[in-house]
Every structure is written in C-alpha cells, then in structure tokens.
Design a protein around this motif. Sequence first.
Motif, PDB file in Angstrom:
ATOM      1  N   VAL A 101       0.893  -1.182   0.317  1.00 14.57           N
ATOM      2  CA  VAL A 101       0.099   0.226   0.574  1.00 14.57           C
ATOM      3  C   VAL A 101       0.808   0.897   0.236  1.00 14.57           C
ATOM      4  CG1 VAL A 101      -1.857   0.935   0.930  1.00 14.57           C
ATOM      5  CG2 VAL A 101      -1.767  -0.999   1.025  1.00 14.57           C
ATOM      6  N   THR A 102       0.661   1.807  -0.584  1.00 13.68           N
ATOM      7  CA  THR A 102       1.088   3.262  -0.948  1.00 13.68           C
ATOM      8  C   THR A 102      -0.177   4.610  -0.233  1.00 13.68           C
ATOM      9  OG1 THR A 102       0.506   4.543  -3.411  1.00 13.68           O
ATOM     10  CG2 THR A 102       2.233   2.219  -3.052  1.00 13.68           C
ATOM     11  N   SER A 103       0.626   5.682  -0.437  1.00 15.52           N
ATOM     12  CA  SER A 103      -0.537   6.536   0.201  1.00 15.52           C
ATOM     13  C   SER A 103      -2.071   6.183  -0.252  1.00 15.52           C
ATOM     14  CB  SER A 103       0.219   8.097   0.416  1.00 15.52           C
ATOM     15  OG  SER A 103      -0.260   8.283  -1.423  1.00 15.52           O
ATOM     16  N   ASP A 104      -2.350   6.139  -1.212  1.00 14.34           N
ATOM     17  CA  ASP A 104      -3.420   5.861  -1.342  1.00 14.34           C
ATOM     18  C   ASP A 104      -4.254   4.989  -1.674  1.00 14.34           C
ATOM     19  OD1 ASP A 104      -2.481   6.797  -3.747  1.00 14.34           O
ATOM     20  OD2 ASP A 104      -3.902   8.890  -4.371  1.00 14.34           O
ATOM     21  N   ARG A 105      -3.031   3.921  -2.726  1.00  8.86           N
ATOM     22  CA  ARG A 105      -3.801   3.088  -3.669  1.00  8.86           C
ATOM     23  C   ARG A 105      -2.678   1.637  -2.925  1.00  8.86           C
ATOM     24  NH1 ARG A 105      -4.503   5.119  -8.376  1.00  8.86           N
ATOM     25  NH2 ARG A 105      -4.214   6.553  -6.983  1.00  8.86           N
ATOM     26  N   MET A 106      -3.769   0.090  -3.001  1.00  9.17           N
ATOM     27  CA  MET A 106      -2.610  -0.977  -3.518  1.00  9.17           C
ATOM     28  C   MET A 106      -2.358  -1.111  -4.254  1.00  9.17           C
ATOM     29  SD  MET A 106      -4.087  -4.183  -1.703  1.00  9.17           S
ATOM     30  CE  MET A 106      -4.929  -3.915   0.098  1.00  9.17           C
ATOM     31  N   ARG A 107      -1.292  -1.731  -4.635  1.00 10.96           N
ATOM     32  CA  ARG A 107      -0.296  -2.545  -5.637  1.00 10.96           C
ATOM     33  C   ARG A 107      -0.028  -3.844  -5.950  1.00 10.96           C
ATOM     34  NH1 ARG A 107       0.865   2.194  -8.454  1.00 10.96           N
ATOM     35  NH2 ARG A 107       1.075   4.634  -7.437  1.00 10.96           N
ATOM     36  N   VAL A 108      -0.112  -3.991  -6.763  1.00 16.40           N
ATOM     37  CA  VAL A 108      -0.356  -5.439  -6.925  1.00 16.40           C
ATOM     38  C   VAL A 108       0.556  -6.120  -7.504  1.00 16.40           C
ATOM     39  CG1 VAL A 108      -1.494  -7.904  -7.075  1.00 16.40           C
ATOM     40  CG2 VAL A 108      -2.385  -6.364  -5.678  1.00 16.40           C
ATOM     41  N   LEU A 109       2.373  -7.275  -7.503  1.00 18.99           N
ATOM     42  CA  LEU A 109       2.643  -7.053  -8.559  1.00 18.99           C
ATOM     43  C   LEU A 109       3.027  -8.880  -8.855  1.00 18.99           C
ATOM     44  CD1 LEU A 109       4.954  -6.445 -10.497  1.00 18.99           C
ATOM     45  CD2 LEU A 109       7.093  -7.509  -8.546  1.00 18.99           C
ATOM     46  N   ALA A 110       2.692  -8.952 -10.236  1.00 13.86           N
ATOM     47  CA  ALA A 110       2.055 -10.437 -10.280  1.00 13.86           C
ATOM     48  C   ALA A 110       2.348 -10.473 -12.150  1.00 13.86           C
ATOM     49  CB  ALA A 110       0.567 -10.547 -10.619  1.00 13.86           C
ATOM     50  N   TRP A 111       2.933 -12.132 -11.694  1.00 13.28           N
ATOM     51  CA  TRP A 111       3.341 -12.771 -12.644  1.00 13.28           C
ATOM     52  C   TRP A 111       2.734 -13.235 -13.925  1.00 13.28           C
ATOM     53  CZ3 TRP A 111       9.143 -11.863 -14.590  1.00 13.28           C
ATOM     54  CH2 TRP A 111      10.032 -11.055 -13.675  1.00 13.28           C
TER      55      TRP A 111
END
Length: 117
Positions: free
Chosen positions: A63-73
């Motif tokens: 999670v960054t300041s306002d959003r969730m990030r997903v790294l996928a392969w």
Amino acid sequence: MRQRQDLTEGLHVIRSAAEWDEHWAGPSADRPAVDWQTEMCVVFALGTRSSGGFFALIHAVWVTSDRMRVLAWEIRPGNCAVTRAITHPLHAVVVPAHAGPVELSKRIAHQDCEAVR
C-alpha cells in the motif's frame, strides 16, 4: 441455481461475501475463510488458455499513500510439453482490507522446462 461468473483476464478485487459467492466455483466447504470486516481477496487471473503450462503468481502486494499495488507474474510455457486441456490459471490471496483503488503491475516470464529438470 446461479452459475458462477468466470474470471476474465486481469485483476479482480473482492471486498464482500456476496462478491466472493459470485466468483467461487468450488464447494463451499473448500472455500478459504475471509474476514470481510478486516480483509479482502485479490485475484490475478489469466483468463482462458488453450493449453497447460501457464501459471499466475501474485508476487507482492503493498500500500502506498492512497492505493494498493499488486505485482503479478504471468508465467508462460517455454520449450515444454504441456497438456492440451483448456485451463484458467489464477492466483488468489487474502490481504488486509483497503478501500482505495488497487492497481496491477504485470510481468511476463517464460519457463523453460529443460531448466527445471
């Protein structure tokens, strides 16, 4: 009887039991437990593939300041013998609930079967 919704290619964020019921295809006894008050489910799906050898992998969630990030392969078969069956690869993880937007960063890799022997 209601049919489940097929998971199309991409990122799916499931934030409630009702949404989970729409997506879950297996018996309810096999359904992973999710506390919808504090958790949600993030699913990375590859959609329909015409053969085996494809894999979906959620590598990281943050999670960054306002959003969730997903790294996928998306892992594709390289020089491999694979089944000719139609498959629907996906990977689902339970994460802490987040009300903001969720963004996908997708990478693609090829798995050479000769290298894993």
